[in-house]
Motif scaffolding. Structure first.
Motif, mmCIF file in Angstrom:
data_model
loop_
_atom_site.group_PDB
_atom_site.id
_atom_site.type_symbol
_atom_site.label_atom_id
_atom_site.label_comp_id
_atom_site.label_asym_id
_atom_site.label_seq_id
_atom_site.Cartn_x
_atom_site.Cartn_y
_atom_site.Cartn_z
ATOM 1 N N SER A 46 0.837 -1.211 0.000
ATOM 2 C CA SER A 46 0.000 0.000 0.000
ATOM 3 C C SER A 46 0.873 1.264 0.000
ATOM 4 C CB SER A 46 -0.932 0.015 1.207
ATOM 5 O OG SER A 46 -0.173 0.079 2.391
ATOM 6 N N ILE A 47 2.033 1.182 0.609
ATOM 7 C CA ILE A 47 2.913 2.360 0.652
ATOM 8 C C ILE A 47 3.438 2.636 -0.750
ATOM 9 C CG2 ILE A 47 5.036 3.300 1.666
ATOM 10 C CD1 ILE A 47 4.505 1.306 4.040
ATOM 11 N N ALA A 72 1.928 -6.472 4.643
ATOM 12 C CA ALA A 72 1.786 -5.545 5.776
ATOM 13 C C ALA A 72 1.188 -6.287 6.956
ATOM 14 C CB ALA A 72 0.883 -4.391 5.367
ATOM 15 N N LYS A 77 7.588 -9.521 10.639
ATOM 16 C CA LYS A 77 8.770 -9.453 11.509
ATOM 17 C C LYS A 77 9.081 -10.862 12.009
ATOM 18 C CE LYS A 77 9.174 -6.492 15.011
ATOM 19 N NZ LYS A 77 8.793 -5.474 16.021
ATOM 20 N N ILE A 108 8.398 -2.764 9.047
ATOM 21 C CA ILE A 108 9.418 -2.743 7.993
ATOM 22 C C ILE A 108 10.747 -2.220 8.562
ATOM 23 C CG2 ILE A 108 10.028 -1.516 5.832
ATOM 24 C CD1 ILE A 108 8.094 -3.831 5.366
ATOM 25 N N LEU A 133 3.817 6.497 14.089
ATOM 26 C CA LEU A 133 4.585 5.756 15.101
ATOM 27 C C LEU A 133 6.049 5.631 14.675
ATOM 28 C CD1 LEU A 133 3.704 2.748 17.227
ATOM 29 C CD2 LEU A 133 5.672 2.538 15.735
ATOM 30 N N ASP A 137 8.951 7.356 16.903
ATOM 31 C CA ASP A 137 9.535 6.351 17.788
ATOM 32 C C ASP A 137 10.412 5.321 17.089
ATOM 33 O OD1 ASP A 137 10.064 4.666 19.894
ATOM 34 O OD2 ASP A 137 7.999 4.197 20.398
ATOM 35 N N LYS A 143 17.014 0.153 17.574
ATOM 36 C CA LYS A 143 16.528 -1.158 18.050
ATOM 37 C C LYS A 143 15.925 -1.867 16.863
ATOM 38 C CE LYS A 143 15.573 -0.926 22.963
ATOM 39 N NZ LYS A 143 14.582 -1.072 24.037
ATOM 40 N N LEU A 174 -2.116 7.660 5.453
ATOM 41 C CA LEU A 174 -2.100 6.731 6.591
ATOM 42 C C LEU A 174 -3.502 6.600 7.189
ATOM 43 C CD1 LEU A 174 -0.034 5.007 8.186
ATOM 44 C CD2 LEU A 174 0.104 6.890 9.820
ATOM 45 N N LYS A 227 13.322 11.311 22.059
ATOM 46 C CA LYS A 227 13.867 9.967 21.830
ATOM 47 C C LYS A 227 15.375 10.043 21.584
ATOM 48 C CE LYS A 227 13.496 5.426 20.530
ATOM 49 N NZ LYS A 227 12.682 4.431 19.891
ATOM 50 N N HIS A 266 -0.751 -2.407 17.795
ATOM 51 C CA HIS A 266 0.293 -2.121 18.780
ATOM 52 C C HIS A 266 -0.083 -0.897 19.628
ATOM 53 C CE1 HIS A 266 4.299 -1.880 20.492
ATOM 54 N NE2 HIS A 266 4.388 -0.614 20.109
#
Ligand SMILES: NC(=O)c1ccc[n+]([C@@H]2O[C@H](COP(=O)([O-])OP(=O)(O)OC[C@H]3O[C@@H](n4cnc5c(N)ncnc54)[C@H](O)[C@@H]3O)[C@@H](O)[C@H]2O)c1
Length: 367
Positions: A46-47, A72, A77, A108, A133, A137, A143, A174, A227, A266
């Motif tokens: 979709s992106i 998606a 993951k 992703i 998000l 973040d 990470k 979005l 952050k 999430h």
């Protein structure tokens, strides 16, 4: 356009934030000496269908580009998908001439970053977050990782990107549900470090659903600064500073994995986790009633809690706490608010208090 530097010595990098800034990406690709390399862009369908032409205006300086398009879903993951991506990168790689581009949300970003960390013991990658998000973040701080069936992010590495490039234009497409996931993390920043963010959200409750991409600039920059500062102080999450970012995530992650990532996003899980952990703080007499009410009112007014048809079993959710990365040497650490803008890490709170707080929070989500 705003630039925030994450100062980590030889691993330092810029976070660039702005609306309709994609053409500037070319300058950063040149500056980072990535021009001689092929860009392998990892993304979702979709992106790509919404933004491919615009996005490619930013890759003019790369020697060539290739897309790896993945489903998606949090299930992306995972080890099988990672393995597939590694093999695909190998087929494109011509004697070490590739860099990776994460073009998507946190899923992703985490997968691509981990792939970059372990392919040939580390190759360059850049983060181009397309979710709120991701911008506030997940794209920041290095990470990276994948989930196991037992829990989220159980396999991973700290591996910093060369650049985080947040073009707010991507937020145009979005879905509202995903905007809300980002809002959850923004609420988190407010509660853990900055009452001004909570004030901003309270002042803009009515406007937020109508925000245009450019309206997010101020808050995305603020969260990215917070952050960046936390990551600078505790890059490897071993000094107890970065741990505060886990507020809402201890119960949130346990809930997500207890539900097998089905029927809850999430951000929704984190919103419920923030409410439960705030109730816990109040029951342990470290958070005043008026602050608890303010937190619950903000989260309910922003409409970021999940709508659950059935109550998840609190015993099942609690059983997933043992897989939490924050549980070390059998000791569970939970980040609890002591005021708006301040948190404390509590070791092994009584299980009954966790259970009761979770049940109380769930009551707000049953529709
Ligand atoms: N590494 C970190 O520090 C960190 C921090 C927080 C969360 N995370 C991880 O991030 C993940 C969640 O990330 P997320 O919330 O960004 O979700 P996501 O990556 O699953 O993306 C959400 C959905 O939005 C779609 N999408 C993305 N951008 C879009 C756009 N601009 N237009 C239209 N559709 C778009 C995606 O295709 C997907 O369907 C979780 O796996 C979580 O563990 C990581």
């Amino acid at each position: 356009m705003r630039i925030i530097n994450v100062n980590l010595g030889c691993r330092s990098y810029d976070i660039v934030v702005g609306d309709r800034i994609i053409s500037y990406l070319n300058k950063f690709i040149s500056k980072l000496n990535l021009c001689k390399l092929q860009a392998v862009v990892v993304t979702n369908p979709s992106i790509l269908s919404n933004h491919q032409d615009y996005f490619l205006q930013g890759l003019r300086k790369a020697r060539d580009y290739h897309f790896i398009v993945l489903p998606a879903s949090e299930k992306t993951k995972s080890w099988p998908v990672l393995f597939k991506v590694l093999k695909k990168v190998f087929t494109i790689d011509n004697r070490g001439d590739v860099f990776l581009v994460s073009f998507g949300g946190g899923v992703i970003g985490d997968l691509t970053g981990f792939c970059a960390a372990i392919y040939k013991r580390g190759i360059p990658y850049i983060q181009i977050p397309t979710t709120l998000l991701g911008m506030v973040d997940s794209s920041i701080g290095g990470k990276t990782g994948i989930d196991l069936e037992f829990g989220k992010n159980l396999v991973g590495a700290f591996y910093q990107p060369y650049l985080v490039f947040s073009d707010l234009k991507f937020l145009e497409t979005l879905p509202v549900k995903e905007i809300k996931n980002g809002i959850s993390e923004i609420v988190k920043y407010g509660i853990i470090t900055d009452p001004a963010i909570v004030d901003f959200l309270e002042r803009n409750l009515k406007q937020i659903p109508k925000f245009k991409p450019k309206d997010w600039l101020q808050i995305v920059v603020k969260c990215a600064q917070i952050k960046a500062q936390i990551v600078e102080e505790d890059e490897l999450d071993n000094k107890g500073v970065r741990a505060i970012l886990n507020f809402g995530h201890t119960l949130g992650h346990a809930l997500e994995s207890a539900l097998n990532y089905k029927g809850i996003s999430h951000g929704e899980a984190v919103a419920l986790g923030m409410v439960a952990e705030s109730i816990m703080a109040n029951r342990l007499n470290i958070l005043k009633e008026k602050d608890l009410i303010r937190i619950i009112n903000l989260i309910t007014s922003l409409d970021i809690l999940p709508r659950l048809k059935v109550k998840p079993s609190s015993s099942r959710v609690l059983s997933h706490l043992k897989y939490d990365k924050k549980a070390k040497m059998g000791e569970l650490k939970v980040v609890l608010p002591v005021a708006i803008g301040k948190v404390k890490i509590i070791s092994s709170p009584p299980l009954q208090v966790i259970k009761n707080s979770f049940r109380e929070a769930v009551k707000l989500c049953i529709k």
